[in-house]
Design a protein around this motif. Structure first.
Motif, mmCIF file in Angstrom:
data_model
loop_
_atom_site.group_PDB
_atom_site.id
_atom_site.type_symbol
_atom_site.label_atom_id
_atom_site.label_comp_id
_atom_site.label_asym_id
_atom_site.label_seq_id
_atom_site.Cartn_x
_atom_site.Cartn_y
_atom_site.Cartn_z
ATOM 1 N N VAL A 42 0.842 -1.204 0.000
ATOM 2 C CA VAL A 42 0.000 0.000 0.000
ATOM 3 C C VAL A 42 0.877 1.255 0.000
ATOM 4 N N ALA A 43 1.929 1.234 0.812
ATOM 5 C CA ALA A 43 2.824 2.389 0.887
ATOM 6 C C ALA A 43 3.616 2.567 -0.407
ATOM 7 N N ALA A 44 4.102 1.439 -0.958
ATOM 8 C CA ALA A 44 4.936 1.518 -2.157
ATOM 9 C C ALA A 44 4.150 1.960 -3.382
ATOM 10 N N GLU A 45 2.884 1.529 -3.475
ATOM 11 C CA GLU A 45 2.081 1.814 -4.662
ATOM 12 C C GLU A 45 1.047 2.910 -4.434
ATOM 13 N N ASN A 46 1.059 3.490 -3.240
ATOM 14 C CA ASN A 46 0.105 4.557 -2.891
ATOM 15 C C ASN A 46 -1.331 4.119 -3.137
ATOM 16 N N MET A 47 -1.654 2.891 -2.693
ATOM 17 C CA MET A 47 -2.992 2.336 -2.885
ATOM 18 C C MET A 47 -3.982 2.950 -1.896
ATOM 19 N N THR A 48 -5.253 2.924 -2.291
ATOM 20 C CA THR A 48 -6.332 3.351 -1.411
ATOM 21 C C THR A 48 -7.154 2.128 -1.043
ATOM 22 N N LEU A 49 -7.011 1.684 0.194
ATOM 23 C CA LEU A 49 -7.750 0.521 0.674
ATOM 24 C C LEU A 49 -8.499 0.877 1.959
ATOM 25 N N THR A 50 -9.644 0.231 2.126
ATOM 26 C CA THR A 50 -10.335 0.250 3.405
ATOM 27 C C THR A 50 -10.238 -1.157 3.975
ATOM 28 N N CYS A 51 -9.813 -1.268 5.218
ATOM 29 C CA CYS A 51 -9.621 -2.584 5.816
ATOM 30 C C CYS A 51 -10.526 -2.774 7.031
ATOM 31 N N VAL A 52 -10.944 -4.008 7.237
ATOM 32 C CA VAL A 52 -11.646 -4.394 8.462
ATOM 33 C C VAL A 52 -10.875 -5.571 9.058
ATOM 34 N N ALA A 53 -10.927 -5.710 10.366
ATOM 35 C CA ALA A 53 -10.106 -6.716 11.033
ATOM 36 C C ALA A 53 -10.954 -7.782 11.698
ATOM 37 N N THR A 54 -10.352 -8.962 11.849
ATOM 38 C CA THR A 54 -11.042 -10.092 12.461
ATOM 39 C C THR A 54 -10.639 -10.293 13.919
ATOM 40 N N SER A 55 -9.801 -9.417 14.439
ATOM 41 C CA SER A 55 -9.390 -9.509 15.843
ATOM 42 C C SER A 55 -8.811 -8.172 16.264
ATOM 43 N N HIS A 56 -8.756 -7.958 17.571
ATOM 44 C CA HIS A 56 -8.134 -6.733 18.078
ATOM 45 C C HIS A 56 -6.661 -6.687 17.678
ATOM 46 N N PHE A 57 -5.997 -7.846 17.700
ATOM 47 C CA PHE A 57 -4.576 -7.880 17.335
ATOM 48 C C PHE A 57 -4.377 -7.418 15.895
ATOM 49 N N SER A 58 -5.174 -7.954 14.973
ATOM 50 C CA SER A 58 -5.027 -7.585 13.564
ATOM 51 C C SER A 58 -5.380 -6.121 13.331
ATOM 52 N N GLU A 59 -6.378 -5.636 14.052
ATOM 53 C CA GLU A 59 -6.735 -4.220 13.951
ATOM 54 C C GLU A 59 -5.581 -3.341 14.418
ATOM 55 N N ASP A 60 -5.028 -3.668 15.574
ATOM 56 C CA ASP A 60 -3.928 -2.872 16.113
ATOM 57 C C ASP A 60 -2.712 -2.914 15.195
ATOM 58 N N LEU A 61 -2.414 -4.098 14.650
ATOM 59 C CA LEU A 61 -1.270 -4.228 13.758
ATOM 60 C C LEU A 61 -1.473 -3.417 12.489
ATOM 61 N N GLY A 62 -2.669 -3.528 11.900
ATOM 62 C CA GLY A 62 -2.949 -2.776 10.689
ATOM 63 C C GLY A 62 -2.828 -1.273 10.886
ATOM 64 N N LEU A 63 -3.381 -0.789 11.983
ATOM 65 C CA LEU A 63 -3.305 0.647 12.272
ATOM 66 C C LEU A 63 -1.861 1.084 12.503
ATOM 67 N N LYS A 64 -1.130 0.256 13.230
ATOM 68 C CA LYS A 64 0.282 0.565 13.512
ATOM 69 C C LYS A 64 1.094 0.680 12.221
ATOM 70 N N LEU A 65 0.741 -0.143 11.232
ATOM 71 C CA LEU A 65 1.477 -0.154 9.966
ATOM 72 C C LEU A 65 0.933 0.854 8.955
ATOM 73 N N GLY A 66 -0.069 1.631 9.359
ATOM 74 C CA GLY A 66 -0.565 2.700 8.502
ATOM 75 C C GLY A 66 -1.748 2.351 7.625
ATOM 76 N N LEU A 67 -2.326 1.181 7.811
ATOM 77 C CA LEU A 67 -3.501 0.818 7.021
ATOM 78 C C LEU A 67 -4.738 1.528 7.555
ATOM 79 N N ASN A 68 -5.683 1.752 6.660
ATOM 80 C CA ASN A 68 -6.948 2.385 7.036
ATOM 81 C C ASN A 68 -7.908 1.304 7.512
ATOM 82 N N VAL A 69 -7.924 1.056 8.824
ATOM 83 C CA VAL A 69 -8.756 0.003 9.401
ATOM 84 C C VAL A 69 -9.978 0.639 10.059
ATOM 85 N N VAL A 70 -11.168 0.196 9.636
ATOM 86 C CA VAL A 70 -12.417 0.769 10.149
ATOM 87 C C VAL A 70 -13.274 -0.355 10.726
#
Length: 225
Positions: A42-70
């Motif tokens: 996502v960072a390398a290609e400047n992609m626009t993604l919306t993400c949803v997570a299946t656990s608190h861990f995955s949500e926290d990891l995604g947010l930490k890495l800069g993903l748009n997790v809602v």
């Protein structure tokens, strides 16, 4: 050192992700690698993604890495979810919940147009049952649910954090692991379990996976027929 099979499967799953889509972030060790590699892409290609997570861990990891997790309820559907599995058979049916995230995983899977599982070869099995089936149960009356499962000859055990403390899931429930190795009709079992009061969800993921990616060199892809 991370398992090469898991890395291969997670990397292969990236090709299924398109720009301007909603992506489900699975849970578990292989899904974790996928989330990390997705964030890099996502960072390398400047992609626009919306993400949803299946656990608190995955949500926290995604947010930490800069993903748009809602939150899941902020999207109408999920285009593709990439998740792991603890065991999968040749028909692409699986057992999930080794990481105790099965309830949220199944909710996201049911909301997804496409479900992709990423596994290393050790997760493949000729028939389900070598991995214990996790069942998420409400704490209230959980002993009675345990007895019900024992009466079904499923050899139940509460999943524990230590000798005295029961594990609790992201939704504050307990996990009871059962043995289904001698059960012939898992569809019937799944239907019976989900009807029993006190059982929130079970880890039988039947007729859900669309594409299985097995981490080999090159990655092996199996589509549901």
């Amino acid at each position: 050192m991370e398992n090469p099979g898991k890395i291969a499967a997670a990397t292969a799953a990236l090709s299924y992700i398109e720009d301007n889509t909603v992506v489900g972030l699975g849970s578990g060790s292989t899904a974790k690698i996928f989330i990390e590699k997705l964030a890099e892409r996502v960072a390398a290609e400047n992609m626009t993604l919306t993400c949803v997570a299946t656990s608190h861990f995955s949500e926290d990891l995604g947010l930490k890495l800069g993903l748009n997790v809602v939150p899941l309820d902020e999207v109408t559907s999920v285009d593709v979810t990439v998740d792991g599995a603890d065991e999968v058979d040749p028909q692409l049916n699986g057992i999930k919940g080794g990481g105790a995230a099965l309830f949220f995983e199944k909710i996201v899977a049911k909301a997804s147009k496409q479900n992709i599982w990423v596994v290393d070869p050790s997760k493949e099995s000729p028939r389900l049952g070598s991995f214990k089936l996790p069942i998420e149960v409400l704490p209230f009356g959980s002993g009675h649910v345990f007895n019900y499962l024992a009466d079904m000859d499923l050899d139940p055990t509460f999943r524990m954090l230590d000798e005295q403390t029961r594990l609790t899931t992201d939704s504050a429930n307990y996990i009871i692991d059962v043995d289904v190795s001698k059960v012939d009709d898992l569809h019937a079992l799944g239907d019976e379990l989900i009807r029993h009061t006190g059982i929130v969800e079970h880890g039988l993921f039947l007729d859900i996976c669309d594409t299985l990616i097995v981490g080999e060199e090159p990655a092996r892809v199996i589509n549901r027929h």
